[in-house]
Design a protein around this motif. Sequence first.
Motif, PDB file in Angstrom:
ATOM      1  N   ASN A  56       0.845  -1.193   0.011  1.00 55.64           N
ATOM      2  CA  ASN A  56       0.075   0.090   0.050  1.00 55.64           C
ATOM      3  C   ASN A  56       0.888   1.353   0.044  1.00 55.64           C
ATOM      4  O   ASN A  56       0.557   2.183  -0.685  1.00 55.64           O
ATOM      5  CB  ASN A  56      -0.949  -0.150   1.074  1.00 55.64           C
ATOM      6  CG  ASN A  56      -0.197  -0.222   2.682  1.00 55.64           C
ATOM      7  OD1 ASN A  56       0.837  -0.263   2.713  1.00 55.64           O
ATOM      8  ND2 ASN A  56      -1.157   0.173   3.452  1.00 55.64           N
ATOM      9  N   ALA A  60       1.149   3.559  -3.298  1.00 54.46           N
ATOM     10  CA  ALA A  60       0.892   4.816  -3.083  1.00 54.46           C
ATOM     11  C   ALA A  60       1.945   5.815  -3.660  1.00 54.46           C
ATOM     12  O   ALA A  60       1.758   6.907  -4.323  1.00 54.46           O
ATOM     13  CB  ALA A  60       0.294   5.411  -1.663  1.00 54.46           C
ATOM     14  N   GLY A  64       1.182   8.178  -7.172  1.00 51.81           N
ATOM     15  CA  GLY A  64       1.064   9.356  -6.617  1.00 51.81           C
ATOM     16  C   GLY A  64       2.140  10.369  -7.098  1.00 51.81           C
ATOM     17  O   GLY A  64       1.901  11.267  -7.742  1.00 51.81           O
ATOM     18  N   VAL A  97      -0.600  10.704  -0.333  1.00 51.52           N
ATOM     19  CA  VAL A  97       0.400  10.324  -0.148  1.00 51.52           C
ATOM     20  C   VAL A  97       1.140  10.359   1.261  1.00 51.52           C
ATOM     21  O   VAL A  97       1.779   9.279   1.707  1.00 51.52           O
ATOM     22  CB  VAL A  97       1.359  10.320  -1.456  1.00 51.52           C
ATOM     23  CG1 VAL A  97       2.941   9.918  -1.217  1.00 51.52           C
ATOM     24  CG2 VAL A  97       0.694   9.896  -2.822  1.00 51.52           C
ATOM     25  N   LEU A 100      -0.760   8.558   3.936  1.00 42.60           N
ATOM     26  CA  LEU A 100      -0.441   7.112   3.915  1.00 42.60           C
ATOM     27  C   LEU A 100       0.780   6.738   4.377  1.00 42.60           C
ATOM     28  O   LEU A 100       0.951   5.789   5.205  1.00 42.60           O
ATOM     29  CB  LEU A 100      -0.677   6.752   2.458  1.00 42.60           C
ATOM     30  CG  LEU A 100      -0.362   5.135   2.604  1.00 42.60           C
ATOM     31  CD1 LEU A 100      -1.719   4.408   3.319  1.00 42.60           C
ATOM     32  CD2 LEU A 100      -0.991   4.736   0.846  1.00 42.60           C
TER      33      LEU A 100
END
Length: 126
Positions: A56, A60, A64, A97, A100
Amino acid sequence: MAYLLLAVSIASELLGTSMLKASQGFTRLVPSIVTVVAFICSFYFLSISLKSIPLNTAYAIWSGLGTVITVIVSVVIWKEKINTASVVGIALIIIGVVVLNLLGPGHGAAEDQQSSNLHSAAARKL
């Protein structure tokens, strides 16, 4: 090292995307070949980085930053126009981003999983 490989993956993806535009629908040979090779390299380096970076988080960052830098490249090199909605969208991607990476479940998850696996293996031996 994993983040360096991820950066190489992003750079390859940027090259592939830019050459995709230059290939004019795969009608120009050299840009078409560069596109295919660049995307193969991008996915290869992304897959290698996933050995150390949670999926993940890596995806990202990859998608991103790839999106944001592709927009910049499209404006600077290809002279495409950008509007306020595009800028807001890019800002939201960057914020996503960052959030996260700072707060996402990927932090510590790999270590927790390895620790859990080690405890399970030790319990089975007993």
